[in-house]
Design a protein around this motif. Structure first.
Motif, PDB file in Angstrom:
ATOM      1  N   ILE A   6       0.827  -1.199   0.000  1.00 49.71           N
ATOM      2  CA  ILE A   6       0.000   0.000   0.000  1.00 49.71           C
ATOM      3  C   ILE A   6       0.866   1.255   0.000  1.00 49.71           C
ATOM      4  O   ILE A   6       1.822   1.368   0.780  1.00 49.71           O
ATOM      5  N   ALA A   7       0.509   2.208  -0.854  1.00 49.41           N
ATOM      6  CA  ALA A   7       1.088   3.549  -0.819  1.00 49.41           C
ATOM      7  C   ALA A   7       0.086   4.462  -0.136  1.00 49.41           C
ATOM      8  O   ALA A   7      -1.092   4.476  -0.499  1.00 49.41           O
ATOM      9  N   ILE A   8       0.533   5.220   0.852  1.00 52.56           N
ATOM     10  CA  ILE A   8      -0.345   6.151   1.550  1.00 52.56           C
ATOM     11  C   ILE A   8       0.150   7.565   1.293  1.00 52.56           C
ATOM     12  O   ILE A   8       1.262   7.929   1.688  1.00 52.56           O
ATOM     13  N   ILE A   9      -0.687   8.339   0.612  1.00 54.78           N
ATOM     14  CA  ILE A   9      -0.352   9.708   0.246  1.00 54.78           C
ATOM     15  C   ILE A   9      -0.848  10.659   1.334  1.00 54.78           C
ATOM     16  O   ILE A   9      -1.977  10.536   1.801  1.00 54.78           O
ATOM     17  N   SER A  10       0.010  11.617   1.710  1.00 59.67           N
ATOM     18  CA  SER A  10      -0.309  12.559   2.789  1.00 59.67           C
ATOM     19  C   SER A  10      -0.450  11.816   4.111  1.00 59.67           C
ATOM     20  O   SER A  10      -1.451  11.957   4.835  1.00 59.67           O
ATOM     21  N   ALA A  11       0.572  11.069   4.448  1.00 63.76           N
ATOM     22  CA  ALA A  11       0.514  10.162   5.602  1.00 63.76           C
ATOM     23  C   ALA A  11       0.780  10.840   6.935  1.00 63.76           C
ATOM     24  O   ALA A  11       0.727  10.180   7.974  1.00 63.76           O
ATOM     25  N   THR A  12       1.057  12.146   6.933  1.00 65.19           N
ATOM     26  CA  THR A  12       1.315  12.811   8.214  1.00 65.19           C
ATOM     27  C   THR A  12       0.136  13.658   8.690  1.00 65.19           C
ATOM     28  O   THR A  12       0.199  14.241   9.769  1.00 65.19           O
ATOM     29  N   GLY A  13      -0.931  13.734   7.893  1.00 69.33           N
ATOM     30  CA  GLY A  13      -2.143  14.406   8.346  1.00 69.33           C
ATOM     31  C   GLY A  13      -2.894  13.534   9.338  1.00 69.33           C
ATOM     32  O   GLY A  13      -2.512  12.393   9.614  1.00 69.33           O
ATOM     33  N   LYS A  14      -3.993  14.068   9.877  1.00 68.35           N
ATOM     34  CA  LYS A  14      -4.752  13.328  10.892  1.00 68.35           C
ATOM     35  C   LYS A  14      -5.209  11.964  10.384  1.00 68.35           C
ATOM     36  O   LYS A  14      -4.944  10.928  10.989  1.00 68.35           O
ATOM     37  N   GLN A  15      -5.942  11.964   9.249  1.00 68.55           N
ATOM     38  CA  GLN A  15      -6.451  10.695   8.740  1.00 68.55           C
ATOM     39  C   GLN A  15      -5.341   9.831   8.171  1.00 68.55           C
ATOM     40  O   GLN A  15      -5.336   8.614   8.327  1.00 68.55           O
ATOM     41  N   GLY A  16      -4.360  10.450   7.511  1.00 69.33           N
ATOM     42  CA  GLY A  16      -3.246   9.699   6.950  1.00 69.33           C
ATOM     43  C   GLY A  16      -2.447   8.974   8.016  1.00 69.33           C
ATOM     44  O   GLY A  16      -2.010   7.834   7.830  1.00 69.33           O
ATOM     45  N   THR A  17      -2.261   9.623   9.157  1.00 65.84           N
ATOM     46  CA  THR A  17      -1.531   9.006  10.264  1.00 65.84           C
ATOM     47  C   THR A  17      -2.266   7.786  10.790  1.00 65.84           C
ATOM     48  O   THR A  17      -1.674   6.722  11.027  1.00 65.84           O
ATOM     49  N   ILE A  18      -3.577   7.908  10.977  1.00 69.23           N
ATOM     50  CA  ILE A  18      -4.356   6.783  11.499  1.00 69.23           C
ATOM     51  C   ILE A  18      -4.436   5.654  10.479  1.00 69.23           C
ATOM     52  O   ILE A  18      -4.332   4.471  10.825  1.00 69.23           O
ATOM     53  N   LEU A  19      -4.586   5.999   9.202  1.00 69.01           N
ATOM     54  CA  LEU A  19      -4.584   4.957   8.171  1.00 69.01           C
ATOM     55  C   LEU A  19      -3.258   4.209   8.153  1.00 69.01           C
ATOM     56  O   LEU A  19      -3.228   2.982   8.001  1.00 69.01           O
ATOM     57  N   THR A  20      -2.162   4.935   8.310  1.00 71.18           N
ATOM     58  CA  THR A  20      -0.840   4.305   8.330  1.00 71.18           C
ATOM     59  C   THR A  20      -0.727   3.355   9.527  1.00 71.18           C
ATOM     60  O   THR A  20      -0.281   2.205   9.396  1.00 71.18           O
ATOM     61  N   GLU A  21      -1.153   3.821  10.687  1.00 77.15           N
ATOM     62  CA  GLU A  21      -1.099   2.994  11.896  1.00 77.15           C
ATOM     63  C   GLU A  21      -1.920   1.719  11.729  1.00 77.15           C
ATOM     64  O   GLU A  21      -1.452   0.610  12.044  1.00 77.15           O
ATOM     65  N   LYS A  22      -3.148   1.858  11.226  1.00 76.60           N
ATOM     66  CA  LYS A  22      -4.024   0.697  11.069  1.00 76.60           C
ATOM     67  C   LYS A  22      -3.475  -0.281  10.023  1.00 76.60           C
ATOM     68  O   LYS A  22      -3.562  -1.504  10.199  1.00 76.60           O
ATOM     69  N   ALA A  23      -2.929   0.250   8.928  1.00 74.05           N
ATOM     70  CA  ALA A  23      -2.373  -0.616   7.888  1.00 74.05           C
ATOM     71  C   ALA A  23      -1.176  -1.404   8.422  1.00 74.05           C
ATOM     72  O   ALA A  23      -1.018  -2.595   8.119  1.00 74.05           O
ATOM     73  N   LEU A  24      -0.348  -0.762   9.221  1.00 74.72           N
ATOM     74  CA  LEU A  24       0.806  -1.451   9.818  1.00 74.72           C
ATOM     75  C   LEU A  24       0.333  -2.496  10.830  1.00 74.72           C
ATOM     76  O   LEU A  24       0.900  -3.591  10.906  1.00 74.72           O
ATOM     77  N   ASP A  25      -0.709  -2.162  11.601  1.00 73.83           N
ATOM     78  CA  ASP A  25      -1.251  -3.118  12.576  1.00 73.83           C
ATOM     79  C   ASP A  25      -1.754  -4.382  11.879  1.00 73.83           C
ATOM     80  O   ASP A  25      -1.740  -5.469  12.471  1.00 73.83           O
ATOM     81  N   ARG A  26      -2.203  -4.218  10.629  1.00 73.46           N
ATOM     82  CA  ARG A  26      -2.718  -5.373   9.870  1.00 73.46           C
ATOM     83  C   ARG A  26      -1.623  -6.038   9.036  1.00 73.46           C
ATOM     84  O   ARG A  26      -1.904  -6.890   8.199  1.00 73.46           O
ATOM     85  N   ASN A  27      -0.388  -5.631   9.270  1.00 68.85           N
ATOM     86  CA  ASN A  27       0.784  -6.239   8.639  1.00 68.85           C
ATOM     87  C   ASN A  27       0.844  -6.034   7.126  1.00 68.85           C
ATOM     88  O   ASN A  27       1.383  -6.878   6.395  1.00 68.85           O
ATOM     89  N   HIS A  28       0.313  -4.913   6.656  1.00 66.67           N
ATOM     90  CA  HIS A  28       0.476  -4.575   5.253  1.00 66.67           C
ATOM     91  C   HIS A  28       1.873  -3.992   5.016  1.00 66.67           C
ATOM     92  O   HIS A  28       2.524  -3.487   5.937  1.00 66.67           O
TER      93      HIS A  28
END
Length: 210
Positions: free
Chosen positions: A3-25
């Protein structure tokens, strides 16, 4: 998934990054300033409009969590057009954080949130430009697979993760308490579930908590 996450340091981008990592993506993030990153992940430091087709080669999904600065709401349209162009005919699922403005407030779909006279002036430009960006998605035929995900009217950054959500499509929906409400965490979980299941291709959806 890769997965590529664009704008990963904003509020939603940060949470999406955290959740994706938690799911081992397998996550790579695209940011303007890597010093704002909260996670030790591969990153590409670029302005969003400088991201190229080559940068996104090999990903299963591309998440766009871009938020335009106040006064530069036209960027919602510009960035959407950019991703349509660079991902044209690419076998990838494009997932975008969309706005509530595109949603209809009535079942016969005659009035959008963005056109509601009671909308506060402070968010009117954002609502209109995010709705315009969504319309651009629906009118194009270049992307193979895209889904735009809109939050409920009340989008609560500090709200709890309930583990429960409902999905709608083009109209405002209410949760079990009769509220148009979603937390950032529930929104991120729904976003990832849709990506993993490759659900709701080539359409917009909306999420409420509970």
């Amino acid at each position: 998934m890769k997965i590529a996450i664009i704008s990963a340091t904003g509020k939603q981008g940060t949470i999406l990054t955290e959740k994706a990592l938690d799911r081992n993506h397998d996550v790579t993030v695209f940011v303007r300033n890597h010093n704002k990153l909260q996670f030790d992940v591969p990153y590409v430091e670029k302005d969003i409009l400088d991201i190229t087709r080559e940068d996104l080669q090999g990903f299963d999904a591309v998440f766009v969590a871009f938020g335009a600065p106040k006064g530069k709401e036209e960027l919602y349209v510009d960035t959407t057009k950019h991703f349509i162009e660079i991902l044209a005919d690419v076998d990838v699922k494009l997932m975008l954080v969309s706005g509530t403005g595109r949603l209809y407030v009535n079942n016969n779909r005659t009035l959008r949130v963005a056109d509601n006279p009671s909308m506060p002036e402070s968010i009117k430009a954002t609502a209109h430009k995010m709705a315009e960006a969504y319309d651009m998605l629906t009118e194009q035929n270049q992307l193979k697979d895209w889904t735009a995900v809109s939050p409920a009217s009340m989008f609560d950054f500090n709200g709890p993760e309930t583990g429960d959500y409902q999905i709608g499509t083009d109209t405002i929906i209410l949760n079990s308490e009769g509220r148009s409400y979603v937390t950032y965490s529930d929104f991120a979980n729904a976003f990832l579930d849709v990506a993993e299941q490759d659900a709701y291709p080539n359409q917009g959806i909306t999420v409420v908590s509970g």
